[in-house]
Design an enzyme around this catalytic site. Structure first.
Site, mmCIF file in Angstrom:
data_model
loop_
_atom_site.group_PDB
_atom_site.id
_atom_site.type_symbol
_atom_site.label_atom_id
_atom_site.label_comp_id
_atom_site.label_asym_id
_atom_site.label_seq_id
_atom_site.Cartn_x
_atom_site.Cartn_y
_atom_site.Cartn_z
ATOM 1 N N ILE A 74 0.811 -1.230 0.000
ATOM 2 C CA ILE A 74 0.000 0.000 0.000
ATOM 3 C C ILE A 74 0.844 1.280 0.000
ATOM 4 C CG2 ILE A 74 -2.250 -0.810 0.825
ATOM 5 C CD1 ILE A 74 0.391 0.669 3.143
ATOM 6 N N TYR A 164 9.259 7.143 12.483
ATOM 7 C CA TYR A 164 7.935 6.630 12.866
ATOM 8 C C TYR A 164 7.086 7.749 13.487
ATOM 9 C CZ TYR A 164 4.705 3.443 15.372
ATOM 10 O OH TYR A 164 3.605 2.786 15.869
ATOM 11 N N LYS A 168 3.601 9.261 12.095
ATOM 12 C CA LYS A 168 2.368 9.172 12.887
ATOM 13 C C LYS A 168 1.759 10.560 13.131
ATOM 14 C CE LYS A 168 1.935 4.719 13.429
ATOM 15 N NZ LYS A 168 1.011 4.028 12.487
HETATM 16 N N1 LIG Z 1 1.008 -2.622 18.779
HETATM 17 C C1 LIG Z 1 1.005 -1.457 19.386
HETATM 18 O O1 LIG Z 1 1.014 -1.357 20.616
HETATM 19 C C2 LIG Z 1 0.977 -0.192 18.559
HETATM 20 C C3 LIG Z 1 1.214 1.035 19.208
HETATM 21 C C4 LIG Z 1 1.113 2.220 18.468
HETATM 22 C C5 LIG Z 1 0.792 2.163 17.111
HETATM 23 N N2 LIG Z 1 0.607 0.946 16.508
HETATM 24 C C6 LIG Z 1 0.283 0.942 15.079
HETATM 25 O O2 LIG Z 1 -0.750 0.004 14.819
HETATM 26 C C7 LIG Z 1 -0.559 -0.563 13.521
HETATM 27 C C8 LIG Z 1 -0.528 -2.085 13.600
HETATM 28 O O3 LIG Z 1 0.570 -2.500 14.385
HETATM 29 P P1 LIG Z 1 0.773 -4.014 14.865
HETATM 30 O O4 LIG Z 1 1.338 -3.905 16.218
HETATM 31 O O5 LIG Z 1 -0.469 -4.816 14.636
HETATM 32 O O6 LIG Z 1 1.947 -4.466 13.860
HETATM 33 P P2 LIG Z 1 2.239 -5.872 13.113
HETATM 34 O O7 LIG Z 1 3.679 -5.823 12.734
HETATM 35 O O8 LIG Z 1 1.743 -7.010 13.947
HETATM 36 O O9 LIG Z 1 1.324 -5.794 11.800
HETATM 37 C C9 LIG Z 1 1.557 -4.868 10.768
HETATM 38 C C10 LIG Z 1 1.155 -5.514 9.453
HETATM 39 O O10 LIG Z 1 1.321 -4.548 8.397
HETATM 40 C C11 LIG Z 1 1.773 -5.249 7.240
HETATM 41 N N3 LIG Z 1 2.445 -4.320 6.303
HETATM 42 C C12 LIG Z 1 3.640 -3.703 6.475
HETATM 43 N N4 LIG Z 1 3.954 -2.970 5.392
HETATM 44 C C13 LIG Z 1 2.916 -3.111 4.500
HETATM 45 C C14 LIG Z 1 2.651 -2.582 3.209
HETATM 46 N N5 LIG Z 1 3.531 -1.752 2.608
HETATM 47 N N6 LIG Z 1 1.493 -2.927 2.596
HETATM 48 C C15 LIG Z 1 0.595 -3.728 3.221
HETATM 49 N N7 LIG Z 1 0.814 -4.293 4.436
HETATM 50 C C16 LIG Z 1 1.952 -3.969 5.078
HETATM 51 C C17 LIG Z 1 2.730 -6.293 7.803
HETATM 52 O O11 LIG Z 1 2.950 -7.368 6.875
HETATM 53 C C18 LIG Z 1 2.007 -6.737 9.086
HETATM 54 O O12 LIG Z 1 1.210 -7.878 8.863
HETATM 55 C C19 LIG Z 1 0.727 0.063 12.959
HETATM 56 O O13 LIG Z 1 0.404 1.177 12.151
HETATM 57 C C20 LIG Z 1 1.452 0.521 14.213
HETATM 58 O O14 LIG Z 1 2.345 1.570 13.952
HETATM 59 C C21 LIG Z 1 0.708 -0.223 17.185
#
Ligand SMILES: NC(=O)c1ccc[n+]([C@@H]2O[C@H](COP(=O)([O-])OP(=O)(O)OC[C@H]3O[C@@H](n4cnc5c(N)ncnc54)[C@H](O)[C@@H]3O)[C@@H](O)[C@H]2O)c1
Length: 304
Positions: A74, A164, A168
């Site tokens: 994406i 990052y 964000k």
């Molecule tokens: N987990 C947390 O506590 C937390 C905290 C703050 C923000 N976030 C945000 O929440 C979102 C999800 O995080 P998560 O913890 O589930 O991470 P995760 O690594 O478990 O999942 C992220 C997914 O995005 C996919 N991805 C990466 N690049 C891509 C691309 N170019 N096209 C399509 N898919 C792609 C990956 O393959 C992966 O499956 C992220 O945006 C992260 O920054 C998470």
């Protein structure tokens, strides 16, 4: 299965793992037809595979739901467009997009390379734009729809993830712009800052005192995608969800001001600014100083 999203079509990026997967499964369980997008990469964005998105489609189908996989990247305009095109081709409409896809490339600012900056901005910020761009054109015609971006508490700043944090922060401004620009077409836009146990949060070096599961985040996203949230007119908002806690972030606004007489000079500003406009203390800096003090005292630092 519930019916919170009955009849709706929802596309979720990064839906192969972690929070995105929970959002896709929850949306399907609430009656939505779901486009499951995932490029299937490692935490730092390497080694793509289409199996990750396909596996979640199988899980949704096994639970009695309807879903279709898109394994595109994406961060490209074509990838964002394809997510939307597949929704229209498969289900004939698009009611919600949730841009969850993300990667991490951690480095101190003074050591950060272009290869660590560009892909992080491309995945998070441009990856939200590509999908919002394609989806908003459809929703404008439909005169309904919801755009959801994923931000982080780290939009306030980060010691070792300036890339990052900048992405964000950009997503919040993009969401607010979408909320303003699409309001007259009946389309809403909001951002979610989650804290949940996933492979990504496992990398956080400090102990998180407030954290939940991806399913908690999915419940909030399901609500924001629903008619109930639209009826409340919820748009342009940033919500944190961290286990049992849901919080709304303040809108940015000027805090204090002073007006000069005639043109300002540096000397006049040096005289006036400290005692009138002053500063707004940075919560992240206070937290950092407390963590450094705790580390010096030998205790394990806590972070929110
Ligand atoms: N987990 C947390 O506590 C937390 C905290 C703050 C923000 N976030 C945000 O929440 C979102 C999800 O995080 P998560 O913890 O589930 O991470 P995760 O690594 O478990 O999942 C992220 C997914 O995005 C996919 N991805 C990466 N690049 C891509 C691309 N170019 N096209 C399509 N898919 C792609 C990956 O393959 C992966 O499956 C992220 O945006 C992260 O920054 C998470």
């Amino acid at each position: 299965m519930g019916n919170f999203l009955a009849g709706k079509v929802v596309a979720v990026t990064g839906a192969g793992r972690g929070i995105g997967r929970a959002v896709a499964r929850a949306a399907a369980a609430e009656g939505a037809k779901v486009v499951v997008n995932d490029y299937g990469v490692s935490v730092d964005g390497a080694s793509p595979t289409s199996e990750v998105a396909e596996a979640v489609v199988k899980e949704i189908e096994a639970a009695g739901g309807e879903a279709v996989a898109v394994a595109d990247d994406i961060s490209t305009m074509a990838g964002g467009q394809r997510v939307v095109d597949v929704a229209l081709a498969s289900y004939g409409r698009l009611d919600g997009v949730v841009c969850v896809a993300g990667i991490l490339r951690e480095r101190m600012l003074f050591n950060m390379s272009e290869e660590e900056w560009d892909p992080v901005l491309a995945t998070h910020l441009k990856g939200t734009f590509t999908v919002f761009r394609a989806a908003s054109a459809v929703m404008r015609r439909q005169r309904s729809g919801t755009l959801i971006g994923f931000t982080s508490g780290n939009h306030q700043g980060s010691v070792s993830q300036a890339n990052y944090s900048a992405a964000k922060g950009g997503i919040i401004s993009l969401v607010r712009s979408a909320a303003l620009g699409l309001h007259k077409y009946g389309v809403t836009a909001n951002a979610v800052a989650p804290v949940a146990r996933t492979r990504m949060s496992a990398n956080v070096p400090t102990e998180l005192t407030e954290i939940g599961e991806p399913e908690d985040v999915a419940a909030l996203v399901t609500y924001l995608l629903s008619g109930s949230a639209a009826e409340q007119g919820i748009t342009g908002q940033v919500y944190t969800i961290a286990g049992p806690k849901i919080a709304v972030w303040a809108q940015p606004r000027e805090l204090r001001s002073v007006y000069g007489e005639g043109s300002w000079t540096p000397e006049r500003i040096a005289e006036v600014l400290p005692g009138s406009v002053g500063v707004d203390p940075m919560p992240m800096l206070s937290q950092l100083l407390a963590m450094e003090a705790a580390a010096r005292a030998g205790s394990r630092p806590n972070a929110q």
